[in-house]
Design an enzyme around this catalytic site. Structure first.
Site, short mmCIF file in Angstrom:
data_model
loop_
_atom_site.label_atom_id
_atom_site.label_comp_id
_atom_site.label_asym_id
_atom_site.label_seq_id
_atom_site.Cartn_x
_atom_site.Cartn_y
_atom_site.Cartn_z
N ARG A 71 0.80 -1.27 0.09
CA ARG A 71 0.19 -0.13 0.06
C ARG A 71 0.81 1.29 -0.06
NH1 ARG A 71 -3.80 0.22 4.99
NH2 ARG A 71 -5.17 -1.52 3.88
N ARG A 140 -1.54 6.91 9.37
CA ARG A 140 -1.88 6.16 8.13
C ARG A 140 -1.89 7.29 7.09
NH1 ARG A 140 -3.95 0.91 8.07
NH2 ARG A 140 -3.17 0.06 10.23
N LYS A 204 -3.61 1.71 14.97
CA LYS A 204 -3.61 2.74 13.93
C LYS A 204 -4.33 3.93 14.15
CE LYS A 204 -6.26 -0.27 11.19
NZ LYS A 204 -7.12 -1.03 10.32
N LYS A 206 -5.77 7.69 12.12
CA LYS A 206 -6.31 8.19 10.63
C LYS A 206 -6.30 9.61 10.61
CE LYS A 206 -7.54 3.54 9.12
NZ LYS A 206 -8.58 2.77 8.57
N CYS A 431 -15.58 -2.84 0.06
CA CYS A 431 -14.15 -3.00 0.40
C CYS A 431 -13.45 -4.43 -0.29
CB CYS A 431 -14.03 -3.45 2.13
SG CYS A 431 -14.66 -4.87 2.35
N CYS A 437 -8.16 -10.40 1.41
CA CYS A 437 -8.23 -10.11 2.87
C CYS A 437 -8.40 -11.14 3.70
CB CYS A 437 -9.45 -9.02 3.10
SG CYS A 437 -9.55 -8.69 4.75
N CYS A 476 -16.67 -7.67 6.53
CA CYS A 476 -16.76 -7.99 7.94
C CYS A 476 -16.94 -6.74 8.60
CB CYS A 476 -15.30 -8.53 8.24
SG CYS A 476 -13.90 -7.50 8.54
N CYS A 480 -14.24 -1.40 6.34
CA CYS A 480 -13.12 -0.61 5.53
C CYS A 480 -13.87 0.16 4.43
CB CYS A 480 -12.27 -1.54 4.85
SG CYS A 480 -11.36 -2.47 5.95
#
Ligand code: SRM
Ligand code: SF4
Length: 571
Positions: A71, A140, A204, A206, A431, A437, A476, A480
């Site tokens: 990424r 991120r 994480k 953001k 997503c 994934c 899930c 995302c």
């Protein structure tokens, strides 16, 4: 998986080095050593395996079909045509599934095998793009409004986001040593990490910059948001700051939930870096390091109190928040087609289904964009490609004379699907999910087109063909595709089964609510059908579907519209 906790792995990693070099050199397996699988995230890559063949390989006693996702760190998703051409060549040479635009304006390459990892990383860096901190417990990729009309403000906000992204990078030289063969110097492995410390963040983190009236970045889903405030003359006065947004949840775990960020005040542009650093370091010190599922900033704020958190941020930054300014978001989707910016230049937003750009099954989008990039590169000027936070693509900064030739290429390569697609299809997000994934419980990207076909039929039955309904699918509950901000969302529960969520608005300001749990496609469609009927009969004026289901009491949202209650309690 590793027996070490993520906190231990970080602490003992020698500033993100671990045994990555040895793992990469090991020819016996396509995988990395377990702890290195955690550490490589900080370098912008995930070890994955092809889940379509996982069971068969297990039966054959083969190791999983390991490959890596890489990424990029591309703040605001901006690249030049020359960089686009290089990224295309990298995808064609090393990756299996083309270029993938993410919901945070990054590029992803899927299916890179271990022995190609280093060459791929080097090629990305040779394009003057890096992947550092694109994943892991750090800040991120920073999302920025792709806003095609307020060009001058966009440029100012983009510059601010790029500076902030750089400021919040880890200080470790591990990335440069491992991938770019930088010589080790004294202190290697013990570098000072002034912002992150030895264990980086608890989770994480953001950041998003929004430019009203567009909330394309879904600023209230970000840990930290900056909402541009403009003066009467259109110049940037500063930002409203929002904190504590997040989408991720775990099925059946009431301790986890999506949360809409709180707007906490206004700051001027020169204070952005100080505020961001203070929010990051407060979260570093106050965040939950015992329970990873409760480690995001949204839980720190709920556990420690918004007021306490704000006071600490003011103390650390030395900046006092002014009162938040009024702001007005009109939508959180992209605006397709040509738009003229306030600098007179033209910007074309193209729809890219789930952000996937490849040549396959008669689709030639990768080739088409290659032709467009080559043309723009030859033309000169300052054209750029801008990824949108809705997985679409903007071709920006063109003058009038360039439009016709780009239009011809767009049509020749079938990149004009935004012209004929229904409003539902144009804004629908999914997503990645299967097959790459590792956390997917159900299909999303691969399922979206056929689900939209069927939903369109139901909408047509009620004369709602032209309704601009926002649909998002996630494989899930991690969210995302930011599904909890969609008027209708499917959140994967098991193969072919989803939780049906209803009732978000179309501006990204209100979360939806669980309406039916763990249902299959037929049940989803049969559940929605009568609701569409009621909507047609009972809606007031041009009321949106998401607003209607709330007003009609079909789902209940708390009075503030910023529900922070666990999903399970709402159902
Ligand atoms: Fe995500 C984990 C893909 C945006 C919340 N996300 C993953 C992983 C890496 C799976 C994993 O951990 O093994 C997925 C890789 C799939 C693949 O094969 O590519 C993945 N996330 C994506 C992307 C590619 C989705 C897309 O279709 O575009 C997006 C990449 C963004 C980027 O460029 O950085 C992506 N992920 C998001 C967003 C949306 C956003 O940031 O605006 C969210 C919700 C916002 C949030 O963070 O709360 C999101 N991803 C998660 C979570 C849940 C985090 C949580 O707080 O619970 C996970 C799981 C985790 O971290 O443990 C996750
Ligand atoms: Fe994977 Fe779940 Fe994220 Fe979809 S929402 S990409 S299934 S982690």
């Amino acid at each position: 998986m590793s027996t070490h906790s993520v906190e231990d792995i970080k602490r003992q990693s020698g500033r993100l080095r671990g045994t990555l070099l040895a793992s990469l050199a090991n020819p016996v397996t396509g995988a990395l050593a377990e702890d290195d699988q955690t550490l490589i995230k900080y370098h912008g890559s995930y070890q994955q395996d092809d889940r379509d063949v996982r069971d068969e390989r297990r039966r054959q006693k083969l190791e999983p079909d390991h490959a890596f996702m890489i990424r990029t760190r591309t703040p605001g998703g901006v690249v030049t045509p020359a960089q686009w051409l290089k990224l295309d060549a990298i995808a064609t040479t090393y990756a299996e599934r083309g270029l993938r635009i993410t919901t945070r304006q990054a590029f992803q390459f899927h299916g890179v095998i271990k022995r190609d990892l280093k060459a791929t990383m080097q090629a990305i860096n040779a394009a003057l793009i890096d992947t550092l901190a694109a994943c892991g417990d750090v800040n991120r990729n920073i999302a920025v409004a792709a806003n095609p009309y307020l060009s001058r403000v966009h440029a100012a906000v983009q510059a601010q986001a790029e500076a902030l992204s750089k400021h919040l990078l880890p200080n470790s030289r591990a990335y440069y040593e491992i991938w770019l063969d930088e010589d080790k110097i004294g202190g290697s492995g013990e570098e000072d990490e002034p912002i992150y410390g030895a264990t980086y963040l608890p989770r994480k983190f953001k950041i998003g910059f929004a430019v009203p009236p567009s909330n394309d970045v879904d600023v209230f889903a970000q840990d930290l948001g900056f909402i541009a405030v403009l003066g009467d003359d259109g110049t940037l006065l500063g930002y409203n700051v929002s904190i504590g947004g997040g989408m991720g949840a775990t099925h059946g775990d009431a301790e986890t939930y999506p949360r809409i960020a709180d707007v906490i005040g206004f700051v001027s542009p020169e204070h952005v870096i100080a505020i961001a650093e203070a929010v990051v370091t407060t979260q570093r010190d106050w965040g939950n390091r015992e329970v990873r599922k409760r480690a995001r900033l949204k839980y720190t704020i709920d556990d420690r109190g918004l007021g306490n958190f704000m006071t600490e941020v003011e103390r650390r930054s030395g900046v006092s928040f002014s009162e938040a300014q009024a702001f007005d978001f009109a939508h959180n989707a992209d605006r397709f087609g040509w738009q003229q910016g306030d600098d007179g230049l033209w910007h074309l937003t193209l729809r890219i289904v789930s952000g996937r750009i490849w040549d396959r099954d008669g689709v030639r989008h990768l080739s088409g964009l290659r032709r467009i990039a080559a043309r723009l590169d030859a033309d000169g000027g300052a054209p750029e490609f801008r990824l949108t936070p809705n997985q679409n693509l903007l071709i920006a900064n063109l003058d009038d004379s360039q439009r016709a030739s780009i239009d011809r290429l767009v049509v020749e390569y079938g990149l004009d699907t935004h012209v004929s697609a229904s409003p539902l299809r144009k804004t629908a997000l999914a997503c990645v999910a299967l097959p790459t994934c590792g956390l997917a419980m159900a299909e999303a990207e691969r399922y979206l087109p056929e689900f939209v076909d069927r939903l369109e039929q139901r909408l047509a039955k009620h004369g709602l063909d032209s309704n601009d309904l926002h649909l998002r699918i996630s494989g899930c509950p991690n969210g995302c595709s930011r599904p909890y901000l969609a008027e209708i969302a499917l959140v994967g529960k098991a193969p072919g089964r989803y939780n049906l969520m209803l009732g978000a608005d179309h501006r990204g300001q209100r979360l939806n609510t669980l309406y039916r749990e763990n249902i299959d496609e037929t049940t989803i469609l049969d559940t929605l059908d009568p609701l569409f009927g009621r909507y047609v009969a009972e809606r007031i004026d041009d009321e949106r579907f998401g607003d209607f289901v709330v007003r009609a009491g079909i789902v209940s949202i708390d009075s503030t519209g910023s529900r922070t209650l666990p999903l399970e309690l709402i159902a």
